[in-house]
Design a protein around this motif. Structure first.
Motif, PDB file in Angstrom:
ATOM      1  N   PRO A   1       6.077   4.009  -0.261  1.00  0.00           N
ATOM      2  CA  PRO A   1       4.976   3.082   0.095  1.00  0.00           C
ATOM      3  C   PRO A   1       5.272   2.283   1.244  1.00  0.00           C
ATOM      4  O   PRO A   1       5.963   2.539   2.629  1.00  0.00           O
ATOM      5  CB  PRO A   1       6.720   1.746  -0.876  1.00  0.00           C
TER       6      PRO A   1
ATOM      7  N   ASN B   1       1.932  16.081   0.767  1.00  0.00           N
ATOM      8  CA  ASN B   1       1.730  16.712   0.702  1.00  0.00           C
ATOM      9  C   ASN B   1       2.312  17.532   0.609  1.00  0.00           C
ATOM     10  O   ASN B   1       1.829  18.250   2.059  1.00  0.00           O
ATOM     11  CB  ASN B   1       0.192  17.144   0.072  1.00  0.00           C
TER      12      ASN B   1
ATOM     13  N   SER C   1       0.794  -1.297   0.395  1.00  0.00           N
ATOM     14  CA  SER C   1      -0.388   0.150   0.159  1.00  0.00           C
ATOM     15  C   SER C   1       0.322   0.852  -0.066  1.00  0.00           C
ATOM     16  O   SER C   1       2.303   1.383  -0.203  1.00  0.00           O
ATOM     17  CB  SER C   1      -1.308   0.035   0.929  1.00  0.00           C
ATOM     18  N   SER C   2      -0.140   2.405   0.248  1.00  0.00           N
ATOM     19  CA  SER C   2       1.288   3.567   0.026  1.00  0.00           C
ATOM     20  C   SER C   2       0.724   4.721   1.031  1.00  0.00           C
ATOM     21  O   SER C   2      -0.582   4.610   1.606  1.00  0.00           O
ATOM     22  CB  SER C   2       1.217   4.026  -0.935  1.00  0.00           C
ATOM     23  N   GLU C   3       1.532   6.238   1.073  1.00  0.00           N
ATOM     24  CA  GLU C   3       1.140   7.293   1.912  1.00  0.00           C
ATOM     25  C   GLU C   3       1.742   8.539   0.787  1.00  0.00           C
ATOM     26  O   GLU C   3       2.267   8.208   1.160  1.00  0.00           O
ATOM     27  CB  GLU C   3       1.836   6.821   3.380  1.00  0.00           C
ATOM     28  N   LYS C   4       0.535   8.847   1.063  1.00  0.00           N
ATOM     29  CA  LYS C   4       0.982   9.952   0.687  1.00  0.00           C
ATOM     30  C   LYS C   4       0.529  11.738   1.416  1.00  0.00           C
ATOM     31  O   LYS C   4      -0.654  11.456   1.959  1.00  0.00           O
ATOM     32  CB  LYS C   4      -0.268  10.319  -0.692  1.00  0.00           C
TER      33      LYS C   4
ATOM     34  N   SER D   1       7.966   9.665  -5.862  1.00  0.00           N
ATOM     35  CA  SER D   1       7.043   8.255  -5.707  1.00  0.00           C
ATOM     36  C   SER D   1       7.860   7.075  -6.037  1.00  0.00           C
ATOM     37  O   SER D   1       9.264   7.115  -5.233  1.00  0.00           O
ATOM     38  CB  SER D   1       6.199   8.587  -7.732  1.00  0.00           C
ATOM     39  N   TYR D   2       7.666   6.153  -6.383  1.00  0.00           N
ATOM     40  CA  TYR D   2       7.992   4.754  -6.898  1.00  0.00           C
ATOM     41  C   TYR D   2       6.682   3.562  -7.589  1.00  0.00           C
ATOM     42  O   TYR D   2       6.451   3.754  -8.110  1.00  0.00           O
ATOM     43  CB  TYR D   2       7.934   4.593  -5.254  1.00  0.00           C
TER      44      TYR D   2
ATOM     45  N   THR E   1       4.632  16.864  -3.548  1.00  0.00           N
ATOM     46  CA  THR E   1       4.209  15.162  -3.474  1.00  0.00           C
ATOM     47  C   THR E   1       4.709  14.645  -2.743  1.00  0.00           C
ATOM     48  O   THR E   1       5.794  13.548  -3.590  1.00  0.00           O
ATOM     49  CB  THR E   1       3.209  15.101  -4.469  1.00  0.00           C
TER      50      THR E   1
ATOM     51  N   GLU F   1       5.169  10.101  -2.174  1.00  0.00           N
ATOM     52  CA  GLU F   1       3.990   9.379  -2.222  1.00  0.00           C
ATOM     53  C   GLU F   1       5.174   7.614  -1.474  1.00  0.00           C
ATOM     54  O   GLU F   1       6.403   7.552  -2.094  1.00  0.00           O
ATOM     55  CB  GLU F   1       4.079   8.197  -4.135  1.00  0.00           C
TER      56      GLU F   1
ATOM     57  N   ASP G   1       9.418  16.618  -5.894  1.00  0.00           N
ATOM     58  CA  ASP G   1       8.183  15.113  -6.017  1.00  0.00           C
ATOM     59  C   ASP G   1       9.115  13.840  -5.526  1.00  0.00           C
ATOM     60  O   ASP G   1      10.388  13.531  -5.866  1.00  0.00           O
ATOM     61  CB  ASP G   1       7.472  15.525  -6.746  1.00  0.00           C
TER      62      ASP G   1
ATOM     63  N   LYS H   1      10.445   5.403   4.740  1.00  0.00           N
ATOM     64  CA  LYS H   1      10.270   7.192   5.053  1.00  0.00           C
ATOM     65  C   LYS H   1      11.305   7.190   5.615  1.00  0.00           C
ATOM     66  O   LYS H   1      11.691   8.912   4.347  1.00  0.00           O
ATOM     67  CB  LYS H   1       8.971   6.234   5.430  1.00  0.00           C
TER      68      LYS H   1
END
Length: 209
Positions: A20, A7, A2-5, A71-72, A16, A18, A69, A38
């Motif tokens: 994992p 901002n 799952s993931s945590e976003k 992301s993964y 932003t 993201e 930013d 994290k």
């Protein structure tokens, strides 16, 4: 998985992030792995924020146009191994931004973050093996498209060479500008496990399949 976003926007920086979240039957390993990833992403944010603050103060601007930013992308996800890359992007003005991929190759049986050297037997010169594979692929590219091999300035992989695991391959990759111009993007060279399995540590061969 799952993931945590997250901002974050202020006058210094727009971000932003993201993050994992890896789930496994061993919560201790999951917690250790997730904390490491994290923490790394948040450190990227804090460093980027400091750069933006310094820039704004130096030029006495009311607001900066800095972007940072994260992301993964999951490359391999099984019970025993997770391979992913965190994609960092930074823009601070100019013609284009800068991006960097940071890999995490995790033996979920132990929680160990694997380096490229870990995969090979101790008496094996893994650099020679991988360098040969990469040089062969660059030559093949040259056979397909005239002079394309000339854009690569490759001599050898590094001790801590970046890689990820995918499709029964160890995919070696390089940062922007590292062995080729910006237009070449992130050069990637998949090395098939089957071709080098005699050189690999037995305890990792099953992870790589």
């Amino acid at each position: 998985m799952s993931s945590e976003k997250v901002n974050k926007t202020n006058k210094y920086l727009k971000s932003t992030l993201e993050i994992p979240i890896i789930n496994s039957s061993n919560s201790e390993i999951s917690n250790k792995v997730n904390k490491k990833i994290k923490d790394d992403i948040m450190n990227f944010y804090e460093k980027s924020l400091k750069e933006a603050e310094d820039f704004l103060d130096d030029f006495q601007l009311e607001e900066s146009n800095f972007i940072a930013d994260a992301s993964y992308e999951i490359k391999k996800n099984s019970t025993d191994v997770v391979s992913l890359i965190i994609k960092y992007y930074k823009y601070s003005g100019g013609a284009h931004g800068y991006y960097e991929y940071v890999p995490y190759n995790i033996d979920m049986r132990s929680g160990e973050f694997l380096e490229i050297s870990d995969l090979f037997k101790e008496d094996v010169d893994y650099k020679i093996i991988i360098n040969k594979e990469i040089n062969n692929q660059i030559k093949l590219l040259g056979n397909k498209e005239e002079n394309i091999e000339k854009i690569y300035d490759f001599y050898s992989i590094k001790d801590n060479q970046k890689f990820y695991l995918q499709d029964k391959s160890i995919v070696i990759f390089f940062d922007l500008y590292e062995i080729a111009p910006y237009a070449a993007g992130i050069p990637e060279f998949p090395v098939e496990v089957e071709n080098i399995k005699d050189s690999l540590q037995n305890k990792y061969i099953d992870l790589l399949k």
